[in-house]
Design a protein around this motif. Structure first.
Motif, PDB file in Angstrom:
ATOM      1  N   ILE A 159     -59.855  29.815 -24.938  1.00 42.10           N
ATOM      2  CA  ILE A 159     -59.341  28.682 -25.670  1.00 42.10           C
ATOM      3  C   ILE A 159     -58.178  28.883 -26.589  1.00 42.10           C
ATOM      4  CG2 ILE A 159     -59.824  26.395 -26.990  1.00 42.10           C
ATOM      5  CD1 ILE A 159     -62.432  26.197 -25.302  1.00 42.10           C
ATOM      6  N   LEU A 160     -58.631  29.843 -27.725  1.00 39.60           N
ATOM      7  CA  LEU A 160     -57.695  30.027 -28.831  1.00 39.60           C
ATOM      8  C   LEU A 160     -56.494  30.774 -28.151  1.00 39.60           C
ATOM      9  CD1 LEU A 160     -60.247  31.457 -31.363  1.00 39.60           C
ATOM     10  CD2 LEU A 160     -58.958  29.345 -31.352  1.00 39.60           C
ATOM     11  N   LEU A 202     -54.951  30.142 -25.083  1.00 39.35           N
ATOM     12  CA  LEU A 202     -54.389  29.081 -24.401  1.00 39.35           C
ATOM     13  C   LEU A 202     -53.622  28.326 -25.409  1.00 39.35           C
ATOM     14  CD1 LEU A 202     -56.719  27.867 -21.928  1.00 39.35           C
ATOM     15  CD2 LEU A 202     -54.518  29.187 -21.259  1.00 39.35           C
ATOM     16  N   ILE A 203     -54.154  27.916 -26.554  1.00 41.11           N
ATOM     17  CA  ILE A 203     -53.592  27.414 -27.714  1.00 41.11           C
ATOM     18  C   ILE A 203     -52.402  28.040 -28.336  1.00 41.11           C
ATOM     19  CG2 ILE A 203     -53.763  26.038 -29.915  1.00 41.11           C
ATOM     20  CD1 ILE A 203     -56.783  25.287 -28.942  1.00 41.11           C
ATOM     21  N   ALA A 204     -52.692  29.280 -28.676  1.00 41.06           N
ATOM     22  CA  ALA A 204     -51.640  30.024 -29.240  1.00 41.06           C
ATOM     23  C   ALA A 204     -50.671  30.308 -28.431  1.00 41.06           C
ATOM     24  CB  ALA A 204     -52.517  31.448 -29.833  1.00 41.06           C
ATOM     25  N   TRP A 241     -49.629  28.599 -25.757  1.00 40.93           N
ATOM     26  CA  TRP A 241     -48.793  27.534 -25.719  1.00 40.93           C
ATOM     27  C   TRP A 241     -47.748  27.175 -26.816  1.00 40.93           C
ATOM     28  CZ3 TRP A 241     -48.279  24.144 -21.465  1.00 40.93           C
ATOM     29  CH2 TRP A 241     -47.697  22.954 -21.830  1.00 40.93           C
ATOM     30  N   LEU A 242     -48.137  27.383 -27.889  1.00 42.58           N
ATOM     31  CA  LEU A 242     -47.371  27.374 -29.104  1.00 42.58           C
ATOM     32  C   LEU A 242     -46.534  28.345 -29.170  1.00 42.58           C
ATOM     33  CD1 LEU A 242     -49.930  26.476 -32.152  1.00 42.58           C
ATOM     34  CD2 LEU A 242     -48.486  24.732 -30.678  1.00 42.58           C
TER      35      LEU A 242
END
Length: 284
Positions: free
Chosen positions: A34-35, A37-39, A41-42
């Protein structure tokens, strides 16, 4: 077979320990995914915006190409992140990369014509044989360029009609750009009779060209006998003008030439044929 309660309790404890270890292990994997994916994406968004801003700041760099390259960079980062996420769960990334390559090859074969247009569009954007607002002629396709896309180029024909030309058709043929050099030459040819004064006709056309401020003085206009036809002597006026004044100058000088010749008694004959009769029958 009787199972000792103490042994059963020990087995249950061992199973619970292993299960809790798996839960903790996968919980960390899921959290890490999850981390990531978030990183990812950003970071992908940051890379896209930064690259687009950098390319847009380059003078003369095409906006369509800048948008395409920045978007491609974003998706490349996202694909890399997905591979890393799958690696978190023990998936062999080498097989994933091989599968992505196979899928890409299959898509490339299925969309061969489309990819050819994209490749041609990139070459047109890089080499810039024409720009928006320029008038081009390519193997029967002609018009003013309104938009250069990755798949096709949109033009407006001289009669105002809409033309959408695939990029591969434009790239694989010689391109005639009527505006790129800024100047154009025109040969205005008018036929006069064999009995008319050639020198007077030449000087008349030269006078018209020299009096027109749109006609270039370097190179200077020239007039000469270009052909001895069946019924007329062809006098050609050769001159240079800007590409923007080309059509209007051509039309104005054609009209002025006819009026000037009429005023000076220089005839503009139509095709004629002499037929000789012998013994009442036409002879060849």
């Amino acid at each position: 077979m009787n199972l000792d309660p103490q042994d059963a309790w020990v087995a249950v404890q061992d199973g619970a320990t292993q299960l809790s270890g798996l839960v903790v292990s996968y919980a960390f994997s899921v959290l890490g995914a999850i981390l990531l994916l978030i990183a990812g994406w950003l970071i992908a968004g940051f890379v896209q915006r930064s690259l687009y801003a950098a390319l847009s700041g380059v003078r003369g760099f095409d906006a369509t190409l800048a948008r395409f390259l920045s978007t491609s960079a974003r998706y490349a980062v996202l694909v890399l992140v997905m591979v890393m996420v799958l690696g978190q769960f023990g998936v062999q990334t080498a097989s994933i990369i091989a599968a992505i390559g196979a899928v890409g090859l299959a898509i490339g074969l299925a969309l061969q014509g489309t990819l050819q247009n994209i490749a041609a569009g990139l070459m047109l954007l890089f080499l810039r044989p024409f720009r928006i607002g320029e008038y081009i002629e390519v193997n029967g396709i002609d018009g003013t360029v309104e938009e250069i896309g990755l798949f096709a180029t949109r033009l407006r024909a001289i009669d105002g009609t809409y033309v959408l030309a695939p990029n591969s058709n434009l790239w694989n043929e010689p391109i005639r750009n009527l505006n790129r050099n800024g100047v154009r030459r025109n040969d205005l040819t008018i036929g006069i009779g064999y009995d008319d004064d050639i020198e007077l006709a030449v000087e008349t056309l030269l006078g018209l060209a020299r009096a027109d401020g749109r006609v270039s003085t370097d190179p200077a206009p020239a007039a000469f006998v270009s052909e001895l036809g069946d019924s007329a002597v062809s006098i050609t006026l050769r001159y240079w003008t800007s590409d923007k004044d080309f059509l209007a100058t051509k039309l104005d000088l054609t009209k002025a030439g006819k009026l000037a010749f009429d005023g000076k008694g220089i005839s503009i004959p139509f095709p004629q044929q002499e037929v000789t009769y012998r013994n009442g029958a036409p002879q060849p």
